[in-house]
Design an enzyme around this catalytic site. Structure first.
Site, PDB file in Angstrom:
ATOM      1  N   THR A   1       0.877  -1.165   0.000  1.00  0.00           N
ATOM      2  CA  THR A   1       0.000   0.000   0.000  1.00  0.00           C
ATOM      3  C   THR A   1       0.916   1.217   0.000  1.00  0.00           C
ATOM      4  O   THR A   1       1.851   1.306   0.810  1.00  0.00           O
ATOM      5  CB  THR A   1      -0.958   0.005   1.202  1.00  0.00           C
ATOM      6  OG1 THR A   1      -1.804   1.156   1.129  1.00  0.00           O
ATOM      7  CG2 THR A   1      -0.241  -0.016   2.541  1.00  0.00           C
ATOM      8  N   SER A   2       0.709   2.122  -0.939  1.00  0.00           N
ATOM      9  CA  SER A   2       1.653   3.217  -1.166  1.00  0.00           C
ATOM     10  C   SER A   2       1.646   4.217  -0.014  1.00  0.00           C
ATOM     11  O   SER A   2       0.736   4.250   0.819  1.00  0.00           O
ATOM     12  CB  SER A   2       1.302   3.953  -2.464  1.00  0.00           C
ATOM     13  OG  SER A   2       1.438   3.105  -3.575  1.00  0.00           O
ATOM     14  N   GLN A   3       2.692   5.044   0.024  1.00  0.00           N
ATOM     15  CA  GLN A   3       2.783   6.106   1.022  1.00  0.00           C
ATOM     16  C   GLN A   3       1.526   6.950   0.980  1.00  0.00           C
ATOM     17  O   GLN A   3       1.050   7.345  -0.084  1.00  0.00           O
ATOM     18  CB  GLN A   3       4.012   6.964   0.753  1.00  0.00           C
ATOM     19  CG  GLN A   3       4.240   8.061   1.774  1.00  0.00           C
ATOM     20  CD  GLN A   3       5.506   8.853   1.488  1.00  0.00           C
ATOM     21  OE1 GLN A   3       6.143   8.658   0.456  1.00  0.00           O
ATOM     22  NE2 GLN A   3       5.858   9.751   2.390  1.00  0.00           N
TER      23      GLN A   3
END
Length: 396
Positions: A101-103
């Site tokens: 899950t991206s920043q």
């Protein structure tokens, strides 16, 4: 019963604590300027990130720690990690991250750049945990309008299950190579990739609505700057909009050796240091994202347009010729190993970049033409040949 003023509940958070954590998380992202629209804000406050995670990996100076998270019964220390402005890996293959899950701030910035509206149909390449798909579904107002694809079967199975458990069972999660898109669902008003791509897919161009837009992290020297493009008379035109780095895509869109991958580790006694009388780049902060300042990133990008040996070493931007030598531009001067001519070339490209006004990534206009289509780069511009497209670049 309480212990030290805290509930003696084994460290698990109740609904009130969860809600307070989500609100603080969004408030901090807003204060940092990650988003500005009310639609993105409302989506971030509505979709609970912890509901779309199970096992994830937390990286720190002490190393990698596996966190066994229960989305239905979260622990406070897990929430502290999940609702921080960080990326969280959820899969490793061969020791390298394969899904995540991206920043959080990057997720919000990409939603802003997509400029989503009610009723739009979206294709996402790279399903991740489903968090981004759920946010987009909230903004467009219909879960069925969001299609997300992933090449990893276990990711697809988990994402479907987690989305259903979080209240998003009608988001379509498809198992396939992202290169193919989803022709049976086209046209799409927006196409967004959440993995680092070596090229654009011609299938995406076919599936994009005439007034649509495509947002893709596209490989360039030492990173995946986001490219925002729209259809333009048989081509795709737009510009770089944001510095990013993503894990690389798998499948047909992955290409090896577009640029050199790094520098050979050498004996310090074999290197030559040529001090600079004054610094060429801004000083790095201790928490510098991606380990580079903005102007270092801008220079590496320019360097990569002119030389495929461009890379970023431990001290700064450089040129690497593998076993035949390297040179890099550090805050205290130029360092080189084995090949002094690389140091001279690196210095020459720096002086040209500086003479052009130190252009930033966002200063380039870009056109993508099918690989066999006619068309030359503008005078003074550049061309990058990829697998399916030629990328033509020009400075404003």
């Amino acid at each position: 019963m309480t212990v030290g003023g805290q509930p003696d509940d084994g460290g698990f958070a109740d609904e009130a604590e969860i809600r307070a954590t989500v609100e603080r998380y969004v408030d901090e992202l807003k204060a940092a300027g990650a988003f500005g629209s009310s639609a993105v804000e409302q989506a971030l406050r509505t979709v609970e990130r912890h509901r779309l995670l199970e096992t994830f990996y937390h990286h720190s100076r002490e190393g990698r720690r596996t966190v066994e998270h229960d989305p239905g019964h979260p622990q406070r220390d897990h929430l502290a990690l999940i609702y921080a402005d960080t990326a969280l890996a959820t899969r490793h293959i061969g020791g390298l991250p394969a899904s995540s899950t991206s920043q959080a701030s990057l997720v919000a910035k990409m939603l802003e750049l997509l400029d989503l509206g009610e009723g739009m149909k979206i294709l996402e390449v790279g399903a991740g945990t489903g968090y981004n798909a759920a946010l987009m579904a909230e903004i467009v107002g219909d879960q069925c309008q969001v299609v997300t694809v992933d090449v990893l079967e276990d990711v697809v199975d988990q994402t479907r299950r987690l989305l259903a458990g979080a209240g998003y069972p009608r988001i379509q999660v498809l198992l396939r190579d992202g290169f193919e898109g989803a022709p049976e669902q086209a046209p799409f008003d927006r196409i967004v990739a959440t993995v680092g791509c070596s090229d654009l897919s011609p299938r995406w161009a076919e599936q994009l609505a005439g007034d649509g837009a495509m947002l893709v992290p596209l490989e360039h020297a030492c990173g995946h700057p986001l490219v925002l493009v729209r259809p333009d008379d048989g081509a795709l035109s737009g510009r770089m909009v944001l510095r990013t780095a993503f894990m690389p895509v798998r499948g047909s869109l992955h290409m090896e050796d577009l640029w050199t991958l790094g520098m050979r580790v050498t004996d310090p006694a074999e290197t030559v240091h040529e001090p600079d009388p004054e610094p060429r780049f801004t000083a790095r902060a201790t928490d510098e994202p991606m380990g580079m300042t903005d102007d270092e990133t801008d220079f590496v990008f320019f360097l990569g347009l002119n030389d495929r040996r461009a890379c970023h070493g431990p001290r700064g931007p450089g040129l690497s010729d593998g076993a035949d030598g390297w040179a890099l531009m550090a805050p205290d001067g130029i360092w080189w190993w084995k090949n002094e001519s690389l140091a001279r070339e690196l210095d020459r490209w720096y002086r040209e970049w500086d003479a052009r006004g130190r252009p930033a990534i966002e200063d380039y206009q870009i056109t993508f033409l099918p690989i066999d289509a006619d068309g030359d780069p503008p005078a003074g511009g550049w061309q990058i040949r990829r697998r399916f497209y030629r990328e033509l670049l020009d400075l404003d």
